[in-house]
Design an enzyme around this catalytic site. Structure first.
Site, PDB file in Angstrom:
ATOM      1  N   SER A 151      48.995  54.959  21.987  1.00  0.00           N
ATOM      2  CA  SER A 151      48.176  55.613  22.913  1.00  0.00           C
ATOM      3  C   SER A 151      47.267  56.761  22.147  1.00  0.00           C
ATOM      4  O   SER A 151      47.458  56.883  21.143  1.00  0.00           O
ATOM      5  CB  SER A 151      49.213  56.672  23.572  1.00  0.00           C
ATOM      6  OG  SER A 151      48.569  57.595  24.226  1.00  0.00           O
ATOM      7  N   TYR A 165      56.589  62.080  23.205  1.00  0.00           N
ATOM      8  CA  TYR A 165      55.736  60.855  23.621  1.00  0.00           C
ATOM      9  C   TYR A 165      54.488  60.611  22.396  1.00  0.00           C
ATOM     10  O   TYR A 165      54.236  59.744  21.904  1.00  0.00           O
ATOM     11  CB  TYR A 165      54.846  61.118  24.929  1.00  0.00           C
ATOM     12  CG  TYR A 165      54.191  59.840  25.283  1.00  0.00           C
ATOM     13  CD1 TYR A 165      54.738  58.886  25.886  1.00  0.00           C
ATOM     14  CD2 TYR A 165      52.710  59.851  25.358  1.00  0.00           C
ATOM     15  CE1 TYR A 165      54.076  57.589  26.184  1.00  0.00           C
ATOM     16  CE2 TYR A 165      51.937  58.685  25.632  1.00  0.00           C
ATOM     17  CZ  TYR A 165      52.625  57.670  26.052  1.00  0.00           C
ATOM     18  OH  TYR A 165      51.979  56.569  26.506  1.00  0.00           O
TER      19      TYR A 165
HETATM   20  N1  LIG Z   1      48.972  54.047  31.722  1.00  0.00           N
HETATM   21  C1  LIG Z   1      48.633  54.930  30.761  1.00  0.00           C
HETATM   22  O1  LIG Z   1      47.979  55.967  31.108  1.00  0.00           O
HETATM   23  C2  LIG Z   1      48.610  54.635  29.322  1.00  0.00           C
HETATM   24  C3  LIG Z   1      47.953  55.342  28.374  1.00  0.00           C
HETATM   25  C4  LIG Z   1      48.206  54.983  27.022  1.00  0.00           C
HETATM   26  C5  LIG Z   1      49.344  54.287  26.583  1.00  0.00           C
HETATM   27  N2  LIG Z   1      50.215  53.545  27.431  1.00  0.00           N
HETATM   28  C6  LIG Z   1      51.224  52.829  27.208  1.00  0.00           C
HETATM   29  O2  LIG Z   1      51.072  51.302  27.820  1.00  0.00           O
HETATM   30  C7  LIG Z   1      52.413  50.746  27.652  1.00  0.00           C
HETATM   31  C8  LIG Z   1      52.404  50.290  29.158  1.00  0.00           C
HETATM   32  O3  LIG Z   1      52.462  51.172  30.155  1.00  0.00           O
HETATM   33  P1  LIG Z   1      51.861  50.977  31.680  1.00  0.00           P
HETATM   34  O4  LIG Z   1      50.898  51.965  31.476  1.00  0.00           O
HETATM   35  O5  LIG Z   1      51.450  49.529  31.786  1.00  0.00           O
HETATM   36  O6  LIG Z   1      53.125  51.551  32.469  1.00  0.00           O
HETATM   37  P2  LIG Z   1      53.787  50.807  33.656  1.00  0.00           P
HETATM   38  O7  LIG Z   1      52.951  50.024  34.662  1.00  0.00           O
HETATM   39  O8  LIG Z   1      54.926  51.706  34.155  1.00  0.00           O
HETATM   40  O9  LIG Z   1      54.699  49.434  33.094  1.00  0.00           O
HETATM   41  C9  LIG Z   1      55.659  49.770  31.810  1.00  0.00           C
HETATM   42  C10 LIG Z   1      56.461  48.583  31.708  1.00  0.00           C
HETATM   43  O10 LIG Z   1      57.344  48.869  30.393  1.00  0.00           O
HETATM   44  C11 LIG Z   1      58.845  48.117  31.438  1.00  0.00           C
HETATM   45  N3  LIG Z   1      59.845  49.143  30.896  1.00  0.00           N
HETATM   46  C12 LIG Z   1      60.054  50.277  31.106  1.00  0.00           C
HETATM   47  N4  LIG Z   1      61.349  50.706  30.925  1.00  0.00           N
HETATM   48  C13 LIG Z   1      61.772  49.226  30.406  1.00  0.00           C
HETATM   49  C14 LIG Z   1      63.213  49.229  29.673  1.00  0.00           C
HETATM   50  N5  LIG Z   1      63.951  50.114  29.605  1.00  0.00           N
HETATM   51  N6  LIG Z   1      63.422  47.960  29.230  1.00  0.00           N
HETATM   52  C15 LIG Z   1      62.353  46.875  29.023  1.00  0.00           C
HETATM   53  N7  LIG Z   1      61.125  46.992  29.841  1.00  0.00           N
HETATM   54  C16 LIG Z   1      60.943  48.454  30.177  1.00  0.00           C
HETATM   55  C17 LIG Z   1      58.319  48.249  32.569  1.00  0.00           C
HETATM   56  O11 LIG Z   1      59.094  47.032  33.086  1.00  0.00           O
HETATM   57  P3  LIG Z   1      60.607  47.300  34.126  1.00  0.00           P
HETATM   58  O12 LIG Z   1      60.570  48.551  34.876  1.00  0.00           O
HETATM   59  O13 LIG Z   1      60.740  46.019  35.216  1.00  0.00           O
HETATM   60  O14 LIG Z   1      61.759  47.295  33.036  1.00  0.00           O
HETATM   61  C18 LIG Z   1      56.809  47.677  32.819  1.00  0.00           C
HETATM   62  O15 LIG Z   1      56.852  46.384  32.763  1.00  0.00           O
HETATM   63  C19 LIG Z   1      53.317  51.849  27.547  1.00  0.00           C
HETATM   64  O16 LIG Z   1      53.943  51.671  26.108  1.00  0.00           O
HETATM   65  C20 LIG Z   1      52.649  53.134  27.636  1.00  0.00           C
HETATM   66  O17 LIG Z   1      53.188  54.397  26.785  1.00  0.00           O
HETATM   67  C21 LIG Z   1      49.962  54.045  28.918  1.00  0.00           C
END
Ligand SMILES: NC(=O)c1ccc[n+]([C@@H]2O[C@H](COP(=O)([O-])OP(=O)(O)OC[C@H]3O[C@@H](n4cnc5c(N)ncnc54)[C@H](OP(=O)(O)O)[C@@H]3O)[C@@H](O)[C@H]2O)c1
Length: 327
Positions: A151, A165
């Site tokens: 991130s 984070y």
């Molecule tokens: N969105 C942003 O603004 C942003 C910015 C920078 C970086 N990121 C990074 O991008 C990555 C993906 O995030 P996203 O934005 O796509 O969020 P998201 O839509 O909430 O997706 C998160 C994913 O992680 C899975 N997950 C959560 N807890 C888990 C667990 N205990 N075991 C296995 N899987 C788990 C969830 O699936 P289940 O709930 O089905 O398990 C879901 O598929 C993360 O690493 C986040 O830190 C996001």
């Protein structure tokens, strides 16, 4: 890589990608992108119904062989179990996307330790362990791709609220840089991808969607663009650090120029992630007062009032940190 060509001529060279967190957001976008590129997929997350829906969609659209393996990556045994399940099915991993993750808001000493331990497990230990399991196999075959989703927060030296984070994301960034160096001549390309705010379920899970929707549209990235940047970079062995979007490229550059201690002092004034989720709260034994969390919901980190949202609110998903299978 075009599926037809590979299937018709050299089927043994069909490549398979393992994507963690493939049930939503960036992970699901990654699954869609790689399916269109001709990859077979191993999709993992906790919500089986969601994963099966993605698998059905992609096998219908692209003929993708998509295998669903549920795993809770906060379980320390999950990476080895996942690897064993993959081997049992006779599959191999050529392309690893370490994407699963979330944010736990709240001041460090106010959030229960098990909640923070789980976050370290899924976003640091499992990431490193999956690289450790599949990296050597890729190197032995002379081909591999490892995309670790970090991130832009990795560049932020200290944050008041949500302290873990930026810490875990900095770990992911540094680990990826080291692996990219170690695998330099092994045919294994490694990148750390650093998105800023991206449309997904991330902020619904963190419980700050209403607050985040006040941010101006130019601060938001689209998942599919984040994914195509990541894939093109790892294919071309660019990076190993990939920052998405011009806003965040500028921000990351500035953050690397200004001394950490200066930013640290500014960040100490912010309260952006101080609103604790009730389910994560530690028993209230901490006596020293904190700034009101309600205040943080109406203020931007720089202390100015948030502008009215110009960006249309995306579909919000009401879920707790411990997700239920609402697929
Ligand atoms: N969105 C942003 O603004 C942003 C910015 C920078 C970086 N990121 C990074 O991008 C990555 C993906 O995030 P996203 O934005 O796509 O969020 P998201 O839509 O909430 O997706 C998160 C994913 O992680 C899975 N997950 C959560 N807890 C888990 C667990 N205990 N075991 C296995 N899987 C788990 C969830 O699936 P289940 O709930 O089905 O398990 C879901 O598929 C993360 O690493 C986040 O830190 C996001």
């Amino acid at each position: 890589m075009k599926r037809g060509f590979i299937l018709n001529t050299r089927p043994t060279q069909q490549k398979t990608a393992l994507i963690t967190g493939a049930s939503a957001g960036i992970g699901r976008d990654y699954a869609r992108y790689l399916a269109a590129e001709g990859y077979d997929l191993i999709l993992t997350a906790r919500r089986k119904a969601r994963l099966e829906e993605v698998a059905r969609e992609l096998s219908g659209a692209f003929g993708t062989q998509a295998t669903v393996l549920t795993a809770d990556l906060t379980d320390p045994a999950a990476p080895t179990k996942l690897a064993a399940d993959i081997r049992k099915k006779g599959l191999q991993v050529d392309y690893l996307v370490n994407n699963a993750g979330y944010q736990v808001p709240g001041f460090f000493d106010r959030v229960r330790w098990d909640v923070q331990r789980d976050m370290i497990q899924i976003m640091m230990t499992a990431v490193a362990e999956l690289c450790h399991i599949f990296g050597p196999e890729m190197a032995a075959r002379g081909f591999g791709r490892i995309v670790n989703i970090s991130s832009v927060a990795a560049f932020v030296p200290g944050q008041a609220g949500g302290a873990l984070y930026p810490s875990v994301k900095a770990f992911v960034l540094r680990l990826s840089q080291s692996l990219a160096t170690e695998y330099q001549t092994a045919g294994v390309h490694v990148v750390a991808v650093c998105p800023g705010f991206t449309w997904s379920e991330f902020h619904d899970v963190a419980g700050n969607r209403a607050q985040m929707n006040k941010l101006p549209g130019f601060m938001w990235l689209d998942g599919p663009k984040v994914v195509s940047d990541a894939h093109k970079a790892v294919e071309a062995r660019r990076g190993p650090v990939v920052v998405n979007g011009w806003v965040y490229k500028v921000l990351a550059t500035v953050l690397q120029i200004i001394p950490d201690n200066w930013i640290g002092r500014l960040a100490a004034r912010g309260t952006r992630n101080s609103s604790i989720r009730p389910e994560d709260a530690r028993d209230a034994t901490v006596s020293h007062a904190r700034k009101s969390s309600t205040k943080s919901a109406t203020k931007k980190p720089n202390g100015k009032s948030s502008r009215k949202a110009k960006t249309p609110a995306r579909k919000t998903v009401k879920r707790t940190g411990k997700r239920a299978d609402n697929g």
